[in-house]
Design a protein around this motif. Structure first.
Motif, short mmCIF file in Angstrom:
data_model
loop_
_atom_site.label_atom_id
_atom_site.label_comp_id
_atom_site.label_asym_id
_atom_site.label_seq_id
_atom_site.Cartn_x
_atom_site.Cartn_y
_atom_site.Cartn_z
N ILE A 7 8.02 0.17 14.34
CA ILE A 7 7.02 0.96 15.07
C ILE A 7 5.66 0.71 14.45
N GLY A 8 4.77 0.07 15.21
CA GLY A 8 3.41 -0.23 14.73
C GLY A 8 3.23 -1.71 14.43
N ALA A 9 2.22 -2.32 15.07
CA ALA A 9 1.94 -3.74 14.84
C ALA A 9 0.60 -3.90 14.12
N GLY A 10 0.43 -3.13 13.02
CA GLY A 10 -0.67 -3.38 12.10
C GLY A 10 -0.20 -4.49 11.16
N VAL A 11 -0.92 -4.68 10.06
CA VAL A 11 -0.54 -5.79 9.18
C VAL A 11 0.84 -5.53 8.55
N ILE A 12 1.19 -4.26 8.31
CA ILE A 12 2.48 -3.98 7.66
C ILE A 12 3.64 -4.26 8.63
N GLY A 13 3.59 -3.66 9.83
CA GLY A 13 4.66 -3.90 10.81
C GLY A 13 4.79 -5.38 11.13
N SER A 14 3.66 -6.07 11.22
CA SER A 14 3.67 -7.49 11.59
C SER A 14 4.25 -8.36 10.48
N LEU A 30 7.26 -2.28 18.39
CA LEU A 30 6.76 -1.34 19.40
C LEU A 30 5.36 -0.89 19.00
N GLU A 31 4.36 -1.27 19.78
CA GLU A 31 2.98 -0.95 19.43
C GLU A 31 2.38 -0.07 20.53
N GLY A 32 1.80 1.05 20.13
CA GLY A 32 1.25 2.00 21.09
C GLY A 32 -0.02 1.50 21.78
N ALA A 33 -0.79 0.67 21.10
CA ALA A 33 -2.09 0.25 21.65
C ALA A 33 -1.91 -0.93 22.62
N HIS A 34 -3.05 -1.36 23.19
CA HIS A 34 -3.06 -2.45 24.17
C HIS A 34 -2.87 -3.81 23.50
N ALA A 46 -11.37 -6.07 3.47
CA ALA A 46 -10.86 -7.44 3.53
C ALA A 46 -10.68 -8.09 2.16
N ILE A 47 -10.46 -7.27 1.16
CA ILE A 47 -10.32 -7.80 -0.20
C ILE A 47 -8.84 -7.92 -0.56
N VAL A 48 -8.45 -9.03 -1.15
CA VAL A 48 -7.12 -9.13 -1.74
C VAL A 48 -7.32 -8.73 -3.20
N HIS A 49 -7.03 -7.46 -3.47
CA HIS A 49 -7.29 -6.93 -4.81
C HIS A 49 -6.40 -7.62 -5.83
N ALA A 50 -6.96 -7.81 -7.03
CA ALA A 50 -6.19 -8.47 -8.08
C ALA A 50 -5.04 -7.58 -8.56
N TYR A 170 3.43 0.68 24.02
CA TYR A 170 4.69 1.42 23.86
C TYR A 170 4.48 2.42 22.73
N LYS A 171 3.97 3.57 23.10
CA LYS A 171 3.70 4.61 22.09
C LYS A 171 4.97 5.45 21.91
N VAL A 172 5.55 5.39 20.73
CA VAL A 172 6.80 6.11 20.47
C VAL A 172 6.53 7.61 20.47
N HIS A 206 3.73 11.64 11.65
CA HIS A 206 4.21 12.19 12.93
C HIS A 206 5.51 11.49 13.33
N VAL A 207 5.57 10.16 13.13
CA VAL A 207 6.78 9.41 13.50
C VAL A 207 7.94 9.82 12.59
N ALA A 208 7.68 9.99 11.29
CA ALA A 208 8.74 10.43 10.37
C ALA A 208 9.28 11.79 10.80
N SER A 335 -5.56 1.55 0.72
CA SER A 335 -5.86 0.41 -0.13
C SER A 335 -5.05 0.51 -1.43
N PRO A 336 -4.42 -0.52 -1.94
CA PRO A 336 -4.48 -1.93 -1.58
C PRO A 336 -3.36 -2.39 -0.63
N GLY A 337 -3.27 -1.74 0.55
CA GLY A 337 -2.17 -2.05 1.47
C GLY A 337 -2.24 -3.45 2.04
N LEU A 338 -3.47 -3.89 2.36
CA LEU A 338 -3.62 -5.24 2.92
C LEU A 338 -3.16 -6.27 1.89
N SER A 339 -3.64 -6.10 0.65
CA SER A 339 -3.29 -7.03 -0.43
C SER A 339 -1.78 -7.04 -0.68
N SER A 340 -1.15 -5.88 -0.51
CA SER A 340 0.27 -5.73 -0.86
C SER A 340 1.19 -6.12 0.29
C1 LIG Z 1 -12.23 1.73 4.57
C2 LIG Z 1 -11.00 0.96 4.19
C3 LIG Z 1 -11.07 -0.08 3.27
C4 LIG Z 1 -9.93 -0.77 2.88
N1 LIG Z 1 -10.05 -1.88 2.10
C5 LIG Z 1 -8.96 -2.56 1.73
C6 LIG Z 1 -9.07 -3.74 0.96
O1 LIG Z 1 -10.17 -4.24 0.70
N2 LIG Z 1 -7.94 -4.33 0.52
C7 LIG Z 1 -6.71 -3.82 0.80
O2 LIG Z 1 -5.73 -4.35 0.30
N3 LIG Z 1 -6.57 -2.75 1.61
C8 LIG Z 1 -7.66 -2.13 2.10
N4 LIG Z 1 -7.54 -1.05 2.92
C9 LIG Z 1 -6.21 -0.62 3.33
C10 LIG Z 1 -5.63 -1.48 4.47
O3 LIG Z 1 -6.57 -1.63 5.48
C11 LIG Z 1 -4.37 -0.79 4.98
O4 LIG Z 1 -3.50 -0.60 3.89
C12 LIG Z 1 -3.63 -1.56 6.05
O5 LIG Z 1 -4.48 -2.05 7.04
C13 LIG Z 1 -2.58 -0.64 6.66
O6 LIG Z 1 -1.89 -1.33 7.66
P1 LIG Z 1 -0.80 -0.59 8.54
O7 LIG Z 1 -0.09 -1.65 9.30
O8 LIG Z 1 -0.01 0.34 7.69
O9 LIG Z 1 -1.62 0.37 9.50
P2 LIG Z 1 -2.46 0.07 10.91
O10 LIG Z 1 -3.18 -1.19 10.78
O11 LIG Z 1 -3.17 1.31 11.16
O12 LIG Z 1 -1.27 -0.15 11.94
C14 LIG Z 1 -0.49 0.92 12.42
C15 LIG Z 1 -0.17 0.64 13.89
O13 LIG Z 1 0.74 1.62 14.36
C16 LIG Z 1 0.41 1.92 15.71
N5 LIG Z 1 1.00 3.22 16.04
C17 LIG Z 1 0.64 4.44 15.56
N6 LIG Z 1 1.43 5.40 16.10
C18 LIG Z 1 2.30 4.76 16.93
C19 LIG Z 1 3.35 5.21 17.78
N7 LIG Z 1 3.68 6.52 17.88
N8 LIG Z 1 4.04 4.28 18.51
C20 LIG Z 1 3.73 2.97 18.42
N9 LIG Z 1 2.73 2.49 17.63
C21 LIG Z 1 2.03 3.37 16.90
C22 LIG Z 1 -1.10 1.89 15.71
O14 LIG Z 1 -1.60 1.71 17.03
C23 LIG Z 1 -1.39 0.73 14.79
O15 LIG Z 1 -1.53 -0.48 15.50
C24 LIG Z 1 -8.67 -0.38 3.38
C25 LIG Z 1 -8.60 0.65 4.33
C26 LIG Z 1 -9.75 1.28 4.76
C27 LIG Z 1 -9.68 2.29 5.86
#
Ligand SMILES: Cc1cc2nc3c(=O)[nH]c(=O)nc-3n(C[C@H](O)[C@H](O)[C@H](O)COP(=O)(O)OP(=O)(O)OC[C@H]3O[C@@H](n4cnc5c(N)ncnc54)[C@H](O)[C@@H]3O)c2cc1C
Length: 482
Positions: A7-14, A30-34, A46-50, A170-172, A206-208, A335-340
């Motif tokens: 559930i969710g196609a952000g960087v973690i789900g992907s 399953l991604e809720g957005a378009h 956009a930093i890959v933290h050390a 597809y918003k769960v 909310h999903v949990a 943060s550091p979710g993107l890096s991790s």
């Molecule tokens: C200001 C800021 C600075 C940051 N800087 C850094 C950095 O420099 N380096 C770093 O490592 N990290 C950084 N981070 C953290 C990093 O951006 C996040 O850790 C990472 O993007 C999280 O990804 P995610 O996939 O968990 O969440 P998201 O990218 O938010 O993806 C979650 C997805 O779930 C979908 N979703 C939500 N609810 C539902 C539902 N009910 N059904 C279906 N889909 C759903 C959403 O539409 C979304 O697409 C920063 C964050 C912020 C806000």
């Protein structure tokens, strides 16, 4: 019945989807957005933290260091822009050097390679434009920069090329445990899966709660940014942090992989999980603090301002838990979710394997996803060759970033396809330049309409009701008068 539903196609789900695509499994995202990359992943530093900042022994510390080590190879495979530019945590008062040494010690314990505490002279040699008040810094040569939405799009794209299914819009709304599986619903369509990964970003609590897990909560912390045009980067090559405080890493000044200069973010706790508006006070704070780091920053070069929301968790660490067999949370991924991300994906897949998910490797898994052609960076001979093969590469649509029609059409035809103006922008950079889409927007609309075989009025900026062409034309109005 799928083996795994994410559930969710952000960087973690992907990234989890890509990791699972290596095995003989049926996987749906399953991604809720378009589109994908519409949450926190599209707006961050956009930093890959050390990995020197996270508290020793936490998941944040372990997965940051492992993710940062893996990131270069992942980006190479996925054709994503990545640059190991190194970072500096700069002290402006002699007493801040104590904190710098603390970060050095912490980094050593976390296993970060190559850290050095440097003095004023060396710092100035590395960054001649830095404030005269800077007295020293922590230098992390493994710090890097990456394009976060490219990484997101490329990892789900590579997963799809290897058989993973993506359902957007597809918003769960509910999840029910049924015997050995979960039934997920968006109110109209049901999906069944043996394993579920909750990577819903800002809404992961909310999903949990849909499966009765209320062990954590999330709240949004806004970060506002200013982005400067290419000619503002000057001599700055490293990511310049301030010594961190309890709200985070402070305002940074950093080049981006696309050679813009990024200033920000603020750290403002709020209640609204959707409010990503910038404010005059927030941007003022960004400017003031950025000028303290590099007094010569040319603020007249600002081309846009934006904000992102950190999903701050109640536990203080990444929440990678399994409240019941087969259900996994990837929550509180601030943060550091993107890096991790590459390491979080492996952690979750291992967790599912321990609960019985069979990981049989696919013989034909292809980890490579070539980048789109970057026409602007080609030699004149290469450009001519491309145009000979496909004249669309000779038609420049975005003048600021030199993006051709050929690249836009490629982005609409690849996995996952661009379906709106912002989707084209994140995949190709058309609209990312100084005019912010003022010139190319109508042409991108026309290309999307043609490729998707829909009328131009139905093209949106980011899905939903964000139509680009609304109202009546002057011609229609004059007919009405007649
Ligand atoms: C200001 C800021 C600075 C940051 N800087 C850094 C950095 O420099 N380096 C770093 O490592 N990290 C950084 N981070 C953290 C990093 O951006 C996040 O850790 C990472 O993007 C999280 O990804 P995610 O996939 O968990 O969440 P998201 O990218 O938010 O993806 C979650 C997805 O779930 C979908 N979703 C939500 N609810 C539902 C539902 N009910 N059904 C279906 N889909 C759903 C959403 O539409 C979304 O697409 C920063 C964050 C912020 C806000």
């Amino acid at each position: 019945m799928y083996d795994v539903a994410i559930i969710g196609a952000g960087v973690i789900g992907s990234m989890v989807a890509r990791e699972l695509a290596r095995y003989q499994l049926s996987v749906v995202v399953l991604e809720g957005a378009h589109d994908v990359a519409m949450g926190t992943t599209k707006a961050n530093s956009a930093i890959v933290h050390a990995g020197f900042d996270a508290v020793v022994g936490t998941l944040k510390a372990k997965l940051n260091v492992a993710g940062s080590e893996a990131m270069e190879e992942v980006c190479r495979e996925l054709g994503v822009k990545y640059q190991r530019n190194g970072s500096l945590v700069v002290a402006y008062r002699p007493q801040d050097m104590e904190k710098v040494r603390e970060l050095y010690d912490r980094g050593q314990k976390n296993g970060v390679r190559g850290l050095e505490v440097i003095g004023q002279e060396e710092l100035r040699k590395m960054e001649p434009a830095i404030s005269e008040e800077a007295v020293g810094a922590l230098y992390a040569p493994t710090g890097a920069i990456v394009c976060p939405y490219e990484l997101n799009i490329a990892s789900i794209g590579n997963a799809m090329d290897n058989g993973v299914e993506l359902k957007v819009e597809y918003k769960v709304t509910s999840i029910e445990k049924k015997d050995d599986a979960y039934e997920i619903s968006n109110g109209t369509e049901k999906v069944q899966a043996r394993f579920v990964v909750n990577a819903a970003g800002m809404y992961a609590d909310h999903v949990a709660a849909m499966v009765g897990d209320t062990s954590f909560s999330l709240y949004p912390r806004k970060g506002q940014y200013m982005l400067l045009d290419h000619d503002c980067v000057g001599s700055i090559t490293h990511t310049l942090f301030n010594v961190p405080n309890e709200l985070g890493k402070g305002i940074l000044v950093s080049p981006t992989v696309d050679q813009n200069l990024l200033l920000g973010p603020t750290a403002e706790n709020q209640e609204d999980r959707e409010d990503m508006a910038t404010t005059a006070e927030g941007l003022q704070m960004v400017q003031t603090n950025a000028l303290k780091v590099v007094p010569s920053v040319n603020l007249r070069g600002v081309i846009t301002a934006f904000a992102g929301l950190r999903a701050v968790g109640s536990t203080g660490d990444f929440i990678l838990t399994s409240p019941m067999k087969g259900f996994w949370n990837a929550a509180g991924i601030e943060s550091p979710g993107l890096s991790s991300a590459p390491a979080i994906a492996k952690y979750l897949v291992n967790g599912m394997a321990k609960q019985g998910l069979e990981l049989v490797e696919k013989a034909d898994f292809n980890p490579i996803r070539p980048a789109l052609h970057d026409f602007s960076k080609m030699s004149i001979e290469e450009k001519n060759e491309m145009i000979r093969k496909n004249p669309l590469y000779g038609h420049i649509i975005c003048r600021c970033e030199s993006i051709s029609e050929g690249e836009i059409v490629d982005a609409i035809r690849q996995n996952p396809p661009a379906r709106d103006i912002d989707g084209v922008k994140r995949r190709t950079r058309a609209g990312m330049g100084r005019c912010q889409g003022g010139f190319c927007g109508p042409m991108v609309t026309e290309i999307l309409a043609k490729e998707m075989q829909i009328p131009m009025e139905q093209v949106t900026k980011f899905g939903g009701g964000s139509y680009m062409n609304v109202g009546r034309t002057r011609e229609e109005q004059s007919h009405e008068k007649d």
